[in-house]
Design a protein around this motif. Structure first.
Motif, mmCIF file in Angstrom:
data_model
loop_
_atom_site.group_PDB
_atom_site.id
_atom_site.type_symbol
_atom_site.label_atom_id
_atom_site.label_comp_id
_atom_site.label_asym_id
_atom_site.label_seq_id
_atom_site.Cartn_x
_atom_site.Cartn_y
_atom_site.Cartn_z
ATOM 1 N N VAL A 166 2.925 -3.917 -9.241
ATOM 2 C CA VAL A 166 2.459 -4.114 -7.839
ATOM 3 C C VAL A 166 1.020 -4.832 -7.984
ATOM 4 O O VAL A 166 0.906 -5.957 -7.126
ATOM 5 N N ALA A 167 0.240 -4.240 -8.492
ATOM 6 C CA ALA A 167 -1.108 -4.942 -8.767
ATOM 7 C C ALA A 167 -0.989 -6.242 -9.208
ATOM 8 O O ALA A 167 -1.921 -6.984 -8.513
ATOM 9 N N GLN A 168 -0.182 -6.625 -10.034
ATOM 10 C CA GLN A 168 0.005 -7.959 -10.414
ATOM 11 C C GLN A 168 0.533 -8.887 -9.306
ATOM 12 O O GLN A 168 0.120 -10.026 -8.857
ATOM 13 N N ALA B 93 0.753 -1.228 -0.045
ATOM 14 C CA ALA B 93 -0.053 -0.197 0.020
ATOM 15 C C ALA B 93 0.865 1.195 -0.089
ATOM 16 O O ALA B 93 0.649 1.993 -0.741
ATOM 17 N N LYS B 94 1.884 1.253 0.834
ATOM 18 C CA LYS B 94 2.809 2.468 0.723
ATOM 19 C C LYS B 94 3.589 2.502 -0.435
ATOM 20 O O LYS B 94 3.655 3.703 -0.997
ATOM 21 N N GLU B 95 3.843 1.251 -1.021
ATOM 22 C CA GLU B 95 4.637 1.476 -2.363
ATOM 23 C C GLU B 95 3.753 2.082 -3.289
ATOM 24 O O GLU B 95 4.222 3.205 -4.111
ATOM 25 N N ILE C 268 -6.119 -1.189 -11.052
ATOM 26 C CA ILE C 268 -4.923 -0.280 -11.230
ATOM 27 C C ILE C 268 -4.506 -0.061 -12.806
ATOM 28 O O ILE C 268 -3.959 1.110 -13.081
ATOM 29 N N GLY C 269 -5.048 -0.973 -13.598
ATOM 30 C CA GLY C 269 -5.005 -0.900 -14.803
ATOM 31 C C GLY C 269 -5.245 0.625 -15.488
ATOM 32 O O GLY C 269 -4.943 0.988 -16.481
ATOM 33 N N MET C 270 -6.484 1.025 -15.026
ATOM 34 C CA MET C 270 -7.099 2.410 -15.461
ATOM 35 C C MET C 270 -6.076 3.524 -15.177
ATOM 36 O O MET C 270 -6.465 4.646 -15.569
ATOM 37 N N MET C 271 -5.039 3.487 -14.099
ATOM 38 C CA MET C 271 -4.443 4.472 -13.967
ATOM 39 C C MET C 271 -3.279 4.636 -14.985
ATOM 40 O O MET C 271 -2.651 5.598 -14.930
ATOM 41 N N GLU C 272 -3.049 3.669 -16.026
ATOM 42 C CA GLU C 272 -1.891 3.737 -16.780
ATOM 43 C C GLU C 272 -0.678 4.103 -16.320
ATOM 44 O O GLU C 272 0.203 4.964 -16.889
ATOM 45 N N HIS C 273 -0.204 3.205 -15.668
ATOM 46 C CA HIS C 273 0.870 3.525 -14.737
ATOM 47 C C HIS C 273 1.786 2.045 -14.745
ATOM 48 O O HIS C 273 1.162 1.388 -13.915
ATOM 49 N N GLU D 31 -3.188 8.887 -5.945
ATOM 50 C CA GLU D 31 -4.707 8.902 -6.176
ATOM 51 C C GLU D 31 -5.002 7.387 -6.419
ATOM 52 O O GLU D 31 -6.260 6.989 -6.389
ATOM 53 N N VAL D 32 -4.042 6.479 -6.311
ATOM 54 C CA VAL D 32 -4.600 4.981 -6.158
ATOM 55 C C VAL D 32 -5.180 4.611 -4.915
ATOM 56 O O VAL D 32 -5.979 3.504 -4.961
ATOM 57 N N GLY D 33 -5.101 5.601 -4.175
ATOM 58 C CA GLY D 33 -5.687 5.358 -2.724
ATOM 59 C C GLY D 33 -7.215 5.194 -2.881
ATOM 60 O O GLY D 33 -8.093 4.714 -2.096
ATOM 61 N N TYR D 34 -7.812 5.755 -4.239
ATOM 62 C CA TYR D 34 -9.229 5.436 -4.356
ATOM 63 C C TYR D 34 -9.636 4.014 -4.466
ATOM 64 O O TYR D 34 -10.833 3.590 -4.324
ATOM 65 N N PHE D 35 -8.305 2.995 -4.680
ATOM 66 C CA PHE D 35 -8.734 1.775 -4.805
ATOM 67 C C PHE D 35 -8.472 0.880 -3.523
ATOM 68 O O PHE D 35 -8.512 -0.269 -3.495
ATOM 69 N N LEU D 36 -8.141 1.593 -2.654
ATOM 70 C CA LEU D 36 -7.447 0.808 -1.454
ATOM 71 C C LEU D 36 -8.525 1.177 -0.007
ATOM 72 O O LEU D 36 -9.142 1.942 -0.211
ATOM 73 N N PRO D 37 -8.558 0.132 0.712
ATOM 74 C CA PRO D 37 -7.854 -1.001 0.729
ATOM 75 C C PRO D 37 -8.526 -2.219 -0.188
ATOM 76 O O PRO D 37 -9.550 -1.847 -0.842
ATOM 77 N N CYS D 38 -8.033 -3.257 -0.480
ATOM 78 C CA CYS D 38 -8.481 -4.246 -1.320
ATOM 79 C C CYS D 38 -9.756 -4.808 -0.690
ATOM 80 O O CYS D 38 -9.886 -4.820 0.373
ATOM 81 N N LYS D 39 -10.893 -5.097 -1.438
ATOM 82 C CA LYS D 39 -12.089 -5.645 -1.146
ATOM 83 C C LYS D 39 -12.144 -7.330 -1.204
ATOM 84 O O LYS D 39 -11.727 -7.499 -2.550
#
Length: 131
Positions: free
Chosen positions: A112-114, A63-65, A101-106, A72-80
């Motif tokens: 990390v998402a993988q 999460a920190k990474e 996370i793929g929507m962030m195009e980074h 803005e990836v915080g919109y997806f955290l924490p995982c459900k």
């Protein structure tokens, strides 16, 4: 690619939830919070016949990474991760972190998402089979 990853188990609902919590912990994910929709709806005077529980889970290091890479990836955290009953069967699953996370195009975020998705899939699979 399917947006969700889901497994079916023959375990009773509460056993499935407890086994999932154990396998999440064994795979370095903590349960930060949980919501039992049946109980919450009952508090509001609504009767829900099935069971549906949401577990918000997190691996703090990852999460920190991702937050340091793009806050803005915080919109997806924490995982459900969810456990629910449907047609007398119990299912456990999640939205795939790679899809979100793929929507962030980074590219670094996707890496990390993988990793997160791989570990959560292992936890779901292990809890489904664990006796």
């Amino acid at each position: 690619m399917d947006l969700k990853y889901e497994v079916k188990t023959n375990k009773p609902f509460e056993t499935a939830v407890e086994d999932l919590k154990k396998t999440l912990s064994n795979n370095s994910f903590g349960v930060l919070w949980e919501l039992d929709f049946k109980d919450k709806l009952a508090e509001k005077g609504l009767d829900f016949q099935g069971h549906f529980k949401v577990l918000e889970v997190c691996n703090p290091k990852q999460a920190k990474e991702v937050l340091e890479l793009q806050v803005e990836v915080g919109y997806f955290l924490p995982c459900k991760v969810v456990v629910y009953e449907k047609e007398k069967s119990v299912y456990m699953g999640m939205l795939r972190p790679t899809s979100l996370i793929g929507m962030m195009e980074h590219e670094q975020l996707l890496s990390v998402a993988q990793q997160v998705e791989s570990v959560l899939k292992i936890a779901l699979d292990e809890s489904c089979l664990k006796t």
